[in-house]
Design a protein around this motif. Sequence first.
Motif, PDB file in Angstrom:
ATOM      1  N   LEU A  92      36.056  57.122  49.262  1.00  0.00           N
ATOM      2  CA  LEU A  92      35.711  56.112  48.307  1.00  0.00           C
ATOM      3  C   LEU A  92      34.406  55.500  48.782  1.00  0.00           C
ATOM      4  O   LEU A  92      33.579  55.437  48.233  1.00  0.00           O
ATOM      5  CB  LEU A  92      36.891  55.060  48.056  1.00  0.00           C
ATOM      6  CG  LEU A  92      36.387  54.032  46.930  1.00  0.00           C
ATOM      7  CD1 LEU A  92      36.016  54.711  45.797  1.00  0.00           C
ATOM      8  CD2 LEU A  92      37.605  53.023  46.904  1.00  0.00           C
ATOM      9  N   LEU A  97      28.951  55.085  43.010  1.00  0.00           N
ATOM     10  CA  LEU A  97      29.386  54.750  41.571  1.00  0.00           C
ATOM     11  C   LEU A  97      28.309  54.342  40.565  1.00  0.00           C
ATOM     12  O   LEU A  97      28.557  54.288  39.401  1.00  0.00           O
ATOM     13  CB  LEU A  97      30.488  53.544  41.729  1.00  0.00           C
ATOM     14  CG  LEU A  97      31.790  53.820  42.667  1.00  0.00           C
ATOM     15  CD1 LEU A  97      32.329  52.385  42.600  1.00  0.00           C
ATOM     16  CD2 LEU A  97      32.310  54.859  42.200  1.00  0.00           C
ATOM     17  N   GLU A 101      28.964  50.362  40.218  1.00  0.00           N
ATOM     18  CA  GLU A 101      29.408  49.841  41.377  1.00  0.00           C
ATOM     19  C   GLU A 101      30.162  48.649  41.358  1.00  0.00           C
ATOM     20  O   GLU A 101      30.986  48.389  42.339  1.00  0.00           O
ATOM     21  CB  GLU A 101      28.176  49.704  42.088  1.00  0.00           C
ATOM     22  CG  GLU A 101      28.365  49.140  43.569  1.00  0.00           C
ATOM     23  CD  GLU A 101      29.080  49.958  44.510  1.00  0.00           C
ATOM     24  OE1 GLU A 101      29.617  49.569  45.474  1.00  0.00           O
ATOM     25  OE2 GLU A 101      28.793  51.272  44.025  1.00  0.00           O
ATOM     26  N   ARG A 104      34.187  48.785  42.065  1.00  0.00           N
ATOM     27  CA  ARG A 104      34.567  49.281  43.364  1.00  0.00           C
ATOM     28  C   ARG A 104      35.759  48.287  43.780  1.00  0.00           C
ATOM     29  O   ARG A 104      36.823  48.912  43.992  1.00  0.00           O
ATOM     30  CB  ARG A 104      33.368  49.293  44.167  1.00  0.00           C
ATOM     31  CG  ARG A 104      34.021  49.907  45.620  1.00  0.00           C
ATOM     32  CD  ARG A 104      32.808  49.974  46.565  1.00  0.00           C
ATOM     33  NE  ARG A 104      31.713  50.911  46.175  1.00  0.00           N
ATOM     34  CZ  ARG A 104      31.819  52.088  46.541  1.00  0.00           C
ATOM     35  NH1 ARG A 104      32.842  52.727  47.115  1.00  0.00           N
ATOM     36  NH2 ARG A 104      30.822  52.901  46.164  1.00  0.00           N
TER      37      ARG A 104
END
Length: 247
Positions: A92, A97, A101, A104
């Motif tokens: 991860l 992303l 983001e 997250r």
Amino acid sequence: MEKTYFPRKFKVYLPLIILLVLLVFLMPRASKFNYDYKKGDTWMYETLVSQIDFPILKTERQLAEDIEKASSGVIPYYRHDASVFRRTMDELAKTDLGEFEALRPEIVADLTDIYSKGVVTASPTQKDSSASKLVLVQRDSRSVKLPATEVYTIETAQNKIYSTLKETGRRKLDSLYNATGLARLVEPDLILDQQTTDLMHKASLDNISRTRGVFRAGQTIISNGDIVTAEAVQILDSYKAEYELSV
């Protein structure tokens, strides 16, 4: 060295043969359970009273029911692999992303919750309708029983992450979920130990009693004129087995 000679005339051995035959006939004979019976018949013999204590043997049907019950109650045994969570979090951390983001922390929180309970390949309650509703999980040196519904499957874990992301109201979540590989992050950390599960199953079967109580000496098994019921057949079969064994 002198040779030993045996008399060859039959009359010399005749007394010995007669004695042997007499001994054979005089030896006590094993008694037999000389009763014929079947369910639904009338007991035409004298009232039968037990001469000995004997265990009442379960019927094949009763044993089959006990075996089925014991089998359905076997708890699957899983071993916890702590390295899976660390590997998932590392993956991860490497995942970009992009514009998502800010999501997250939610993803990390979900994965932390998921792996605190554990992930299996498939739910034990989904494999078989008679499967156990519990699982036994070994973490480090401790074994803990948990409801099977408390652990995640790969599918339910993935659905949890997707549902959390969906609640943010963001668009293009499908592209985030699929393109970034979030769906592939989840892998099982609870590994079924089939050998231990089978040993536990065998132990439960070995503990099944083949009898269901004791019939005491002096008790009446069946009286003259009674109908031979299924229960009477079970007791008569048990008495016959023990009687012939004891004599």
